[in-house]
Each structure stands twice: as C-alpha cells, then as structure tokens.
Enzyme design. Sequence first.
Site, PDB file in Angstrom:
ATOM      1  N   LYS A  28      35.972 -38.967   5.241  1.00 38.10           N
ATOM      2  CA  LYS A  28      34.742 -38.840   6.013  1.00 38.10           C
ATOM      3  C   LYS A  28      34.673 -39.896   7.127  1.00 38.10           C
ATOM      4  O   LYS A  28      34.292 -39.606   8.258  1.00 38.10           O
ATOM      5  CB  LYS A  28      33.573 -39.047   5.054  1.00 38.10           C
ATOM      6  N   THR A  52      16.194 -41.342  -2.312  1.00 40.94           N
ATOM      7  CA  THR A  52      15.048 -41.014  -3.158  1.00 40.94           C
ATOM      8  C   THR A  52      15.428 -41.325  -4.596  1.00 40.94           C
ATOM      9  O   THR A  52      16.345 -40.714  -5.156  1.00 40.94           O
ATOM     10  CB  THR A  52      14.693 -39.531  -3.013  1.00 40.94           C
ATOM     11  N   LYS A  97       6.994 -41.279  -1.946  1.00 45.78           N
ATOM     12  CA  LYS A  97       7.991 -40.270  -1.577  1.00 45.78           C
ATOM     13  C   LYS A  97       7.900 -39.055  -2.515  1.00 45.78           C
ATOM     14  O   LYS A  97       7.844 -37.907  -2.067  1.00 45.78           O
ATOM     15  CB  LYS A  97       9.381 -40.905  -1.646  1.00 45.78           C
ATOM     16  N   ALA A 140       4.313 -18.168   3.291  1.00 40.72           N
ATOM     17  CA  ALA A 140       4.762 -17.515   2.064  1.00 40.72           C
ATOM     18  C   ALA A 140       6.143 -16.933   2.312  1.00 40.72           C
ATOM     19  O   ALA A 140       6.499 -16.597   3.440  1.00 40.72           O
ATOM     20  CB  ALA A 140       3.786 -16.413   1.685  1.00 40.72           C
ATOM     21  N   GLY A 141       6.944 -16.833   1.265  1.00 40.24           N
ATOM     22  CA  GLY A 141       8.279 -16.281   1.453  1.00 40.24           C
ATOM     23  C   GLY A 141       9.065 -16.331   0.176  1.00 40.24           C
ATOM     24  O   GLY A 141       8.582 -15.920  -0.879  1.00 40.24           O
ATOM     25  N   GLY A 166      13.874 -24.410  -0.979  1.00 35.20           N
ATOM     26  CA  GLY A 166      15.210 -24.789  -1.438  1.00 35.20           C
ATOM     27  C   GLY A 166      15.534 -26.126  -0.810  1.00 35.20           C
ATOM     28  O   GLY A 166      14.622 -26.889  -0.477  1.00 35.20           O
ATOM     29  N   CYS A 199      15.954 -31.567  -1.276  1.00 37.38           N
ATOM     30  CA  CYS A 199      14.884 -32.486  -1.683  1.00 37.38           C
ATOM     31  C   CYS A 199      13.857 -31.875  -2.629  1.00 37.38           C
ATOM     32  O   CYS A 199      13.689 -32.345  -3.748  1.00 37.38           O
ATOM     33  CB  CYS A 199      14.156 -33.015  -0.454  1.00 37.38           C
ATOM     34  N   LYS A 218      14.817 -30.791  -6.317  1.00 42.96           N
ATOM     35  CA  LYS A 218      15.293 -31.955  -7.071  1.00 42.96           C
ATOM     36  C   LYS A 218      14.157 -32.964  -7.313  1.00 42.96           C
ATOM     37  O   LYS A 218      13.989 -33.479  -8.412  1.00 42.96           O
ATOM     38  CB  LYS A 218      16.414 -32.590  -6.246  1.00 42.96           C
TER      39      LYS A 218
HETATM   40  C1  UDX Z   1      11.982 -31.832   3.105  1.00 41.64           C
HETATM   41  C2  UDX Z   1      10.774 -32.647   3.597  1.00 41.64           C
HETATM   42  O1  UDX Z   1      10.089 -31.924   4.618  1.00 41.64           O
HETATM   43  C3  UDX Z   1      11.205 -33.999   4.090  1.00 41.64           C
HETATM   44  O2  UDX Z   1      10.067 -34.756   4.461  1.00 41.64           O
HETATM   45  C4  UDX Z   1      11.966 -34.693   2.984  1.00 41.64           C
HETATM   46  O3  UDX Z   1      12.413 -35.959   3.382  1.00 41.64           O
HETATM   47  C5  UDX Z   1      13.132 -33.845   2.524  1.00 41.64           C
HETATM   48  O4  UDX Z   1      12.659 -32.561   2.128  1.00 41.64           O
HETATM   49  P1  UDX Z   1      13.879 -30.313   4.179  1.00 41.64           P
HETATM   50  O5  UDX Z   1      14.371 -30.104   2.775  1.00 41.64           O
HETATM   51  O6  UDX Z   1      14.853 -30.601   5.245  1.00 41.64           O
HETATM   52  O7  UDX Z   1      12.827 -31.514   4.197  1.00 41.64           O
HETATM   53  O8  UDX Z   1      13.138 -28.982   4.588  1.00 41.64           O
HETATM   54  P2  UDX Z   1      11.688 -28.467   5.007  1.00 41.64           P
HETATM   55  O9  UDX Z   1      11.728 -28.060   6.417  1.00 41.64           O
HETATM   56  O10 UDX Z   1      10.631 -29.388   4.605  1.00 41.64           O
HETATM   57  O11 UDX Z   1      11.637 -27.130   4.113  1.00 41.64           O
HETATM   58  C6  UDX Z   1      11.824 -27.178   2.705  1.00 41.64           C
HETATM   59  C7  UDX Z   1      11.841 -25.805   2.101  1.00 41.64           C
HETATM   60  O12 UDX Z   1      10.541 -25.258   2.025  1.00 41.64           O
HETATM   61  C8  UDX Z   1      12.682 -24.767   2.837  1.00 41.64           C
HETATM   62  O13 UDX Z   1      13.402 -24.034   1.865  1.00 41.64           O
HETATM   63  C9  UDX Z   1      11.668 -23.879   3.528  1.00 41.64           C
HETATM   64  O14 UDX Z   1      12.129 -22.565   3.685  1.00 41.64           O
HETATM   65  C10 UDX Z   1      10.518 -23.940   2.550  1.00 41.64           C
HETATM   66  N1  UDX Z   1       9.200 -23.715   3.173  1.00 41.64           N
HETATM   67  C11 UDX Z   1       8.684 -24.644   4.029  1.00 41.64           C
HETATM   68  C12 UDX Z   1       8.464 -22.586   2.857  1.00 41.64           C
HETATM   69  O15 UDX Z   1       8.907 -21.727   2.074  1.00 41.64           O
HETATM   70  N2  UDX Z   1       7.224 -22.428   3.413  1.00 41.64           N
HETATM   71  C13 UDX Z   1       6.682 -23.327   4.251  1.00 41.64           C
HETATM   72  O16 UDX Z   1       5.561 -23.119   4.693  1.00 41.64           O
HETATM   73  C14 UDX Z   1       7.443 -24.470   4.579  1.00 41.64           C
END
Ligand code: UDX
Length: 453
Positions: free
Chosen positions: A36, A122, A205, A253-254, A258, A261, A264
């Site tokens: 890496k 985290t 966090k 909604a959806g 995933g 973060c 886990k």
């Molecule tokens: C997240 C947090 O936002 C961030 O602050 C933290 O440090 C790490 O985790 P990330 O995992 O990159 O960041 O994605 P994010 O854009 O927050 O979306 C997380 C998940 O939630 C995605 O799977 C997204 O599809 C889902 N989501 C998000 C929804 O299903 N509906 C929403 O309204 C928003």
Amino acid sequence: MKRITVVGTGYVGLVTAAGFADLGNRVVALDIDEAKIAQLRRGDMPIYEPGLAEMVERNVKAGRLSFTTSYAEAIPGAEFVFIAVGTPQAVNGEADLRYVEAAARSVAEHMTAPLIIVNKSTVPVGTGDWVAEIVRRHQKEPIPFSVVSCPEFLREGSALYDFMNPHRVVLGSLDPEAAEKVAQLHLPLRAPILITDLRTAEMIKYASNAFLATKISFINEIANICEALGADVKEVARGMGYDPRIGPLFLEAGLGFGGSCFPKDVQALARMAEDMGRHPQLLHAVLDINADRRRMAVERVAELLGGDLTGKVVGLLGLAFKPNTDDMREAPSIDIARGLLERGARVRAYDPIAMDNARRILPEVEMMPDPYTLAQGADALMVITEWNEFKQLDLERIRDAMRQPVLFDGRNIYDPARMAELGFVYRGVGRGHPLPEAVRNGAPPPGSNMAHP
Ligand code: UDX
C-alpha cells in the site's frame, strides 16, 4: 506548521493525512502494509475518493506529505500521532482492537520525546484509557504523553469536503492542555470545537451514528406503513423535514444503511451496553428493521414476478453501498443478490465503479458493461444504488430491452406516475404501490373504530 504522523492509510487515515498536510503541516503517513505504501508513493490511491489523488499529489510535491512503513522514521520528531487504523468487527459484534493495540505499542516503543496521541478510529468507550495503559507499559523509558480522542465524522465520497468543512470537532482528554493543542490544529477549519473527557468523546461518535441509523430505520418503518395505507413516504419525509426539530436529512426510505460505519457501530454500541448489563432495545430494533429491508426487496421482486424466481433473470442497477464509492462493505446488494440466487434467479448487475470489488464477493453474479446490456432480456430490474447516471437513463430503451418491464426501485429515484405511463410494472419503497384492497372504496380507516358505512 506542526509535525504530524498518521498511523493507518485507510479512508480515515489517508484523508486526515492529506487534509492536515493541505492545511500546511508536515505529515508522515504510516502503514505496515508495504504494498500500500509503495502504491501511495507511486501516486496511486488504494481507495476511490473524489479529489484525494490531487490533494495527495499536491502535498507530496510541496514536501508536506510523505509515506513510510517505518515507525523508527515516523515517530521521533512528531508532535502529534493520529491513530487511524481499522477497527473491524469480530463475529460476535465486538470491535476488534488488535490493530489499535499494535499501533499504540509501536508508537510507545519508538517515541523519544513527549507526544500527543490522538485516536481517530471508532473505538469502544474506554479505549482511550486502555491505549494510555498500553503506551505506558511499552515505553522504553517514561516519557510524558497524552491521549486525546478525536472521532471522525467523514462520509465516504465526500470525505475530503467533510474534513475541510466539519460541523464540529469533538475532542476528549483527561489532559486539557493536550486537547487544546489538538484544537489549535483544527482552528483553520472554523468549526465549533467541543472539548470534553475521553469517554464522552468516544460516546459522541457512537451516539451520533446510532442516531443517524435510527433515523433511517424510522423512515423505513414509516415506508412500510405507507405501503399498507397508500401514502407516499417521500412526501411524508418532506412534510416532516420542515420541522427543525426533525430536519430534512437522513429521511430517505430505501434498502437501509450499509457501509463501514453504521452497521458496525450500532452493533458495537449494543454490545457495549449488553456487556454492562443494559438492554439496548431501540438499537436492536434499528438493526432488525435494517436487515428486513434486504429481505423485503427480494420478496417484492418475487411478488412482481408471480412468486417464483426460478430461472428468472434479475438485473441489479448498482452494487456499492451508496453512490460515489466503490465500497461494498455491508452493501445491501450482497444480501439481495444472495437472496435472489437462493430462490433460483439468475442475477446480473451493473455498477459504474464497484464491479471489481463486487466480483470477489459475488462471483455468481454476472457483471454487465452498461445498464442497457443489463436490461437485455431481463425479467426484472432493481435499483439498488442511487447513482446519478441511473436517473438519466433512457427508460424507453430499457423497457424495450427487457423481457418484462418490471422495475423495483429500491431508492425511489423514479416518479411512479411517469413509470406507469411508460408501461412499467413499477414499485418504489413506501410509494408507487397500488392501493391495498382493505383501504379502497371509502372503507373505514384502519386503526379506527368505525364499521363499514
Ligand atoms: C457514515 C456517517 O455519515 C459518517 O458521519 C461516519 O463517520 C461514517 O458513517 P458513510 O458510511 O460514508 O458515513 O455513509 P452515509 O452517507 O452516511 O450513508 C450511510 C448509509 O445510510 C448508506 O448505506 C445510505 O444508503 C444509507 N442512507 C442514508 C439511507 O438509507 N437513507 C438516508 O436517508 C441516508
């Protein structure tokens, strides 16, 4: 200019290193993975993150950023060491802290002058104190140091923007002077800075991520009820969002959340609570609802295809856990593809950038070169990731290519009325469903005590 070493060159480490270098500091990014580091030295990014390659290149050229695998090189002379190594999840939902432990130990063994150790990963509440103990035990001689927790709140796909424009910087330490020094590093970002104790910072966090995950599961639960009662969850969320106590964000909604973060962290928080004899009922509900989303998607497509998926060709539009990333960690597409395969469907997929990563996880899924080839001869398509390019598709061409024009829109990117006009058998999530029999024709509303007029 401060001298900073960042341990770990994953998402968080690399963005933190590039970000602090861009703010004018001298940063060394360390990783024990030689391949890496060699890749980074060539200017080749191990992850996809918009703007990262350019920022790294700029700062390497300016002499502010360098990469190494050597603690002996990276620790002496550093004033701050950021620990940003992975904290993967063990099978039982606990956080696996072996990389944090190894990093803390190596830092301790190589420190030659007072140091501020900042934890970005985290980690379970109490890890800061444990890290301090590890460092104390592995130092060659007692040199003063402090541990500060500085949790990251970066979103994948906009991590650099989030680094440069944080909504807040949270710092926790038993040593206010050390926290103040880390606060100084963040001053150019002009964000509110909260200084608190170590455990509280670590908890902020988890509580933040658990709250956001709860918002998503909440709106998904509402979507389920909307489907049953013939309401439109998108409009419901819009109507709710005007209330500042609720807010418009994170109410989409959806297929649920995933990524690396939310799943886990919610599990880890539940685990911490249980280890201490508490019953985190809400957190369990949030996770249960999220797991149900994936089963629901498979079920819905089966329903639309008459119940039997055997031999049916199902195309997945999108694989990444969200748009603008190639990250497949905890992506709904994984469970959905496996669920479809279990029921005898033939599954194919297209994703603008996640197909290489997805191939390794889903070898049975056939990857297609574009959405139109994906649609060719398909019995159903499913929108799994809301990539912008899917919003611009020539839907007539898609419809004509398909064996049957069945489309399940797991992210509500299309307009139900227009899809019906185009002749699709279309279902969204919490909208675009035919009104159920039970609530048609002026029947008394469910949940009321009225009899049929
Ligand atoms: C997240 C947090 O936002 C961030 O602050 C933290 O440090 C790490 O985790 P990330 O995992 O990159 O960041 O994605 P994010 O854009 O927050 O979306 C997380 C998940 O939630 C995605 O799977 C997204 O599809 C889902 N989501 C998000 C929804 O299903 N509906 C929403 O309204 C928003």
